[in-house]
Every structure is written in C-alpha cells, then in structure tokens.
Motif scaffolding. Structure first.
Motif, PDB file in Angstrom:
ATOM      1  N   LEU A   1     -19.196  -2.250  -1.892  1.00 10.91           N
ATOM      2  CA  LEU A   1     -18.819  -3.073  -0.739  1.00 10.91           C
ATOM      3  C   LEU A   1     -17.319  -3.317  -0.597  1.00 10.91           C
ATOM      4  CD1 LEU A   1     -21.610  -5.815  -0.963  1.00 10.91           C
ATOM      5  CD2 LEU A   1     -21.508  -3.858   0.600  1.00 10.91           C
ATOM      6  N   ILE A   2     -16.552  -3.128  -1.658  1.00  9.32           N
ATOM      7  CA  ILE A   2     -15.170  -3.591  -1.609  1.00  9.32           C
ATOM      8  C   ILE A   2     -14.342  -2.885  -0.541  1.00  9.32           C
ATOM      9  CG2 ILE A   2     -14.300  -1.962  -3.359  1.00  9.32           C
ATOM     10  CD1 ILE A   2     -12.653  -4.410  -4.440  1.00  9.32           C
ATOM     11  N   ASP A   3     -14.593  -1.612  -0.280  1.00  8.66           N
ATOM     12  CA  ASP A   3     -13.867  -0.905   0.770  1.00  8.66           C
ATOM     13  C   ASP A   3     -14.600  -0.926   2.107  1.00  8.66           C
ATOM     14  OD1 ASP A   3     -11.582  -0.124  -0.668  1.00  8.66           O
ATOM     15  OD2 ASP A   3     -12.686   1.514  -1.629  1.00  8.66           O
TER      16      ASP A   3
ATOM     17  N   ARG B   1     -11.249  -9.588   0.893  1.00  5.92           N
ATOM     18  CA  ARG B   1     -11.362 -11.017   1.159  1.00  5.92           C
ATOM     19  C   ARG B   1     -12.783 -11.417   1.520  1.00  5.92           C
ATOM     20  NH1 ARG B   1      -7.493 -13.995   5.417  1.00  5.92           N
ATOM     21  NH2 ARG B   1      -8.498 -12.531   6.834  1.00  5.92           N
ATOM     22  N   LEU B   2     -13.430 -10.629   2.354  1.00  5.28           N
ATOM     23  CA  LEU B   2     -14.803 -10.963   2.744  1.00  5.28           C
ATOM     24  C   LEU B   2     -15.742 -10.856   1.549  1.00  5.28           C
ATOM     25  CD1 LEU B   2     -16.696 -11.761   4.994  1.00  5.28           C
ATOM     26  CD2 LEU B   2     -16.972  -9.351   5.592  1.00  5.28           C
ATOM     27  N   LEU B   3     -15.548  -9.841   0.716  1.00  6.84           N
ATOM     28  CA  LEU B   3     -16.381  -9.710  -0.473  1.00  6.84           C
ATOM     29  C   LEU B   3     -16.167 -10.889  -1.419  1.00  6.84           C
ATOM     30  CD1 LEU B   3     -18.284  -8.201  -2.379  1.00  6.84           C
ATOM     31  CD2 LEU B   3     -16.322  -6.877  -3.189  1.00  6.84           C
ATOM     32  N   LEU B   4     -14.916 -11.264  -1.643  1.00  2.00           N
ATOM     33  CA  LEU B   4     -14.624 -12.371  -2.544  1.00  2.00           C
ATOM     34  C   LEU B   4     -15.158 -13.687  -2.000  1.00  2.00           C
ATOM     35  CD1 LEU B   4     -13.281 -13.608  -5.003  1.00  2.00           C
ATOM     36  CD2 LEU B   4     -11.101 -13.595  -3.744  1.00  2.00           C
ATOM     37  N   GLY B   5     -14.879 -13.953  -0.721  1.00  8.43           N
ATOM     38  CA  GLY B   5     -15.357 -15.199  -0.129  1.00  8.43           C
ATOM     39  C   GLY B   5     -16.869 -15.278  -0.104  1.00  8.43           C
ATOM     40  N   GLY B   6     -17.517 -14.167   0.253  1.00  6.60           N
ATOM     41  CA  GLY B   6     -18.975 -14.159   0.286  1.00  6.60           C
ATOM     42  C   GLY B   6     -19.585 -14.320  -1.093  1.00  6.60           C
ATOM     43  N   ALA B   7     -18.997 -13.642  -2.090  1.00  7.85           N
ATOM     44  CA  ALA B   7     -19.527 -13.732  -3.449  1.00  7.85           C
ATOM     45  C   ALA B   7     -19.388 -15.143  -3.999  1.00  7.85           C
ATOM     46  CB  ALA B   7     -18.802 -12.741  -4.355  1.00  7.85           C
TER      47      ALA B   7
ATOM     48  N   LEU C   1      -6.176 -17.673   2.868  1.00  7.18           N
ATOM     49  CA  LEU C   1      -5.222 -16.625   2.506  1.00  7.18           C
ATOM     50  C   LEU C   1      -4.937 -15.729   3.698  1.00  7.18           C
ATOM     51  CD1 LEU C   1      -3.595 -15.115   0.315  1.00  7.18           C
ATOM     52  CD2 LEU C   1      -5.688 -13.809  -0.171  1.00  7.18           C
ATOM     53  N   ARG C   2      -3.661 -15.554   3.973  1.00  9.67           N
ATOM     54  CA  ARG C   2      -3.246 -14.626   5.018  1.00  9.67           C
ATOM     55  C   ARG C   2      -2.793 -13.337   4.353  1.00  9.67           C
ATOM     56  NH1 ARG C   2      -1.871 -14.387  10.289  1.00  9.67           N
ATOM     57  NH2 ARG C   2      -0.203 -12.979  10.899  1.00  9.67           N
ATOM     58  N   LEU C   3      -3.429 -12.242   4.712  1.00  6.56           N
ATOM     59  CA  LEU C   3      -3.153 -10.976   4.051  1.00  6.56           C
ATOM     60  C   LEU C   3      -1.809 -10.402   4.495  1.00  6.56           C
ATOM     61  CD1 LEU C   3      -6.671  -9.344   4.231  1.00  6.56           C
ATOM     62  CD2 LEU C   3      -5.668 -10.642   2.368  1.00  6.56           C
ATOM     63  N   ARG C   4      -1.161  -9.718   3.559  1.00  3.24           N
ATOM     64  CA  ARG C   4       0.154  -9.140   3.822  1.00  3.24           C
ATOM     65  C   ARG C   4       0.102  -8.072   4.894  1.00  3.24           C
ATOM     66  NH1 ARG C   4       3.042  -5.046   1.019  1.00  3.24           N
ATOM     67  NH2 ARG C   4       1.286  -4.856  -0.424  1.00  3.24           N
ATOM     68  N   ASN C   5      -0.960  -7.246   4.889  1.00  7.11           N
ATOM     69  CA  ASN C   5      -1.097  -6.158   5.851  1.00  7.11           C
ATOM     70  C   ASN C   5      -2.309  -6.368   6.743  1.00  7.11           C
ATOM     71  OD1 ASN C   5      -2.941  -5.835   3.843  1.00  7.11           O
ATOM     72  ND2 ASN C   5      -2.649  -3.623   3.604  1.00  7.11           N
ATOM     73  N   GLU C   6      -2.601  -7.631   7.061  1.00  6.37           N
ATOM     74  CA  GLU C   6      -3.790  -7.931   7.838  1.00  6.37           C
ATOM     75  C   GLU C   6      -3.725  -7.248   9.199  1.00  6.37           C
ATOM     76  OE1 GLU C   6      -6.602 -11.823   8.478  1.00  6.37           O
ATOM     77  OE2 GLU C   6      -4.434 -12.099   8.400  1.00  6.37           O
ATOM     78  N   GLY C   7      -4.816  -6.606   9.549  1.00  6.09           N
ATOM     79  CA  GLY C   7      -4.903  -5.914  10.820  1.00  6.09           C
ATOM     80  C   GLY C   7      -4.523  -4.464  10.745  1.00  6.09           C
ATOM     81  N   ALA C   8      -3.806  -4.090   9.660  1.00  7.22           N
ATOM     82  CA  ALA C   8      -3.384  -2.690   9.540  1.00  7.22           C
ATOM     83  C   ALA C   8      -4.314  -1.867   8.695  1.00  7.22           C
ATOM     84  CB  ALA C   8      -1.982  -2.641   8.928  1.00  7.22           C
ATOM     85  N   ALA C   9      -5.041  -2.514   7.776  1.00  2.00           N
ATOM     86  CA  ALA C   9      -5.915  -1.798   6.865  1.00  2.00           C
ATOM     87  C   ALA C   9      -7.004  -2.738   6.413  1.00  2.00           C
ATOM     88  CB  ALA C   9      -5.130  -1.259   5.665  1.00  2.00           C
ATOM     89  N   PRO C  10      -8.096  -2.193   5.868  1.00  2.00           N
ATOM     90  CA  PRO C  10      -9.128  -3.086   5.374  1.00  2.00           C
ATOM     91  C   PRO C  10      -8.565  -4.026   4.334  1.00  2.00           C
ATOM     92  CG  PRO C  10      -9.921  -0.807   5.424  1.00  2.00           C
ATOM     93  CD  PRO C  10      -8.478  -0.772   5.711  1.00  2.00           C
ATOM     94  N   SER C  11      -9.067  -5.310   4.359  1.00  5.20           N
ATOM     95  CA  SER C  11      -8.584  -6.306   3.444  1.00  5.20           C
ATOM     96  C   SER C  11      -9.232  -6.162   2.082  1.00  5.20           C
ATOM     97  CB  SER C  11      -8.862  -7.706   3.979  1.00  5.20           C
ATOM     98  OG  SER C  11     -10.254  -7.893   4.182  1.00  5.20           O
TER      99      SER C  11
END
Length: 245
Positions: free
Chosen positions: A118-120, A125-131, A235-245
C-alpha cells in the motif's frame, strides 16, 4: 539493543579507522594520535550550527513539530503495548498468555506485507494516518471489552493493534525521510526519532503504574495513537501535489 551496540563498538573495528589511527600515530612525534586540526573542528561546528539553523527555518519546522508528535504517539503506543502485553493479558484472565504473545509478534508479518503493498498505492501519509487510526480503534475496542467474558475479542484486537502499528512504522520511516531537504534530513530525522524514543521511555513508566488497570492502560494507549495521528494530518509534505505522498 544497547548491549548489542556496545559489543559492536568494542569488538567490530572499522578497518579504515585503524588505518587512520596508525597514520596519525606515525605522523605524531610522541607516537600518539594527533589532535584534529582546529580549522577542521571549527568547520564541523559551523556545519552543525548551520544544520540547526536550517532546522529552525519555517519549512523544516513545519515538518519537525508534527513528526515529533507522530513519533511520540507511535512510540508510546507501540512499544508500551509490546512490552506490557503479557502482563496485560495475564491481568485480564487470558489463559496461555505466551501463545497470545506469539500471535501478537507474528502480526508483524501481515503488517509489513500491507505496508509493502500500500505504501506507493495510497501514499505514505495516508498509510501512516490510517494505520495509526486503526491501531487507536483496536486499542479502544479492547479497552471497552476488557471485562467481558469474550476475551477472544480482546486478543484479536491486541493482535490487530500490532499489525496496524507495524504498517505505520514502515510508512513513518519513509515519510520522515522525505519530509526534509537533503541538507537537513539527517539532523531532522535524529530530532524526531529522539522525541519518539523519549516517549517510549515514558510509556514504560506510565504503563507500569497502569498495569493493574488494563482498561485505563488501553484507553491511554488509544489516546496516544490518536494524538500521533493528528500529527500526521497536520504535516504538510515537501513535494505535495507533485508525487505520491
């Protein structure tokens, strides 16, 4: 782990270190390792100061604080539960606590497999938050059913907690690395990991006092997991919107 680290440091020597040490001794008039060049020491100090300054900048700080909260919540809940699981199960009347502890440890495998799959696909972030949210829910369910005659439900909830926590760890390591620029990444990772280790130490003290009250222990564990989950969401991702988080 601490004992293993000491043994490795004492008995496993880096060949490169030995060569450097021999070279220094051969160049020293007294036959002992020479002092490091003051200019080199000054450069290292400047590098450290620059790293801390970059870590305090708004982009890095906006990632450090939520990740410190997340590391603290996951360390407190995961290591607190793992250390006290046999005592907890024994206090609620589970018969073969060591068999359940074996099942609890075996839950690492499905947790790691789920993380790999699931990580990719859904992002770190979604995997961590959901877990972490599911782990908090599992601990909460165990707490509400701890005094019921159906202890099998408590066992399933505890095993599920470990599986969800393991998946969360896989995502947290990746997310913590990718949330910072390369020039500050090592320093930032050390800071957030240190916050988590401190929380795991506190968990042992807290759970030691709560071991005689399993429901309270599980409620606290669930709350800490939920608190860590809020850090992920902030958490705001460094490359949010450009690649999967």
């Amino acid at each position: 782990p601490a004992v293993a680290t000491v043994l490795v440091f004492v008995f496993v020597r880096d060949p490169a270190f030995g060569r450097r040490e021999a070279l220094l001794m051969s160049n020293s008039p007294q036959g002992s390792p020479t002092e490091a060049d003051p200019l080199q020491r000054s450069a290292r100090e400047d590098d450290w100061a620059a790293s801390m300054k970059r870590l305090a900048s708004p982009p890095a700080r906006s990632a450090v604080l939520p990740l410190m909260l997340t590391w603290s919540g996951l360390n407190f809940g995961y290591y607190g539960m793992s250390t006290w699981i046999t005592v907890l199960l024994s206090n609620v009347g589970v018969g073969d606590v060591y068999l359940v502890a074996l099942l609890y440890a075996a839950a690492n495998l499905p947790g790691n497999v789920a993380a790999v799959v699931l990580i990719d696909r859904i992002g770190r972030r979604l995997l961590l938050g959901g877990a972490m949210a599911l782990a908090a829910l599992a601990a909460l369910c165990a707490a509400t059913q701890i005094h019921s005659p159906q202890l099998a439900f408590v066992v399933v909830a505890a095993v599920s907690f470990n599986a969800f926590g393991t998946a969360g760890w896989s995502a947290l390591d990746a997310l913590s690395t990718e949330s910072f620029e390369p020039d500050v990444r090592a320093t930032a990772f050390g800071v957030v990991a240190a916050a988590g280790r401190l929380a795991s130490i506190v968990a042992q003290e807290v759970n030691g006092h709560l071991a005689s009250s399993p429901a309270t222990l599980l409620f606290v564990t669930s709350g800490m997991m939920a608190l860590g989950c809020t850090g992920v969401m902030c958490l705001r991702l460094r490359n949010e919107g450009a690649a999967p988080s």
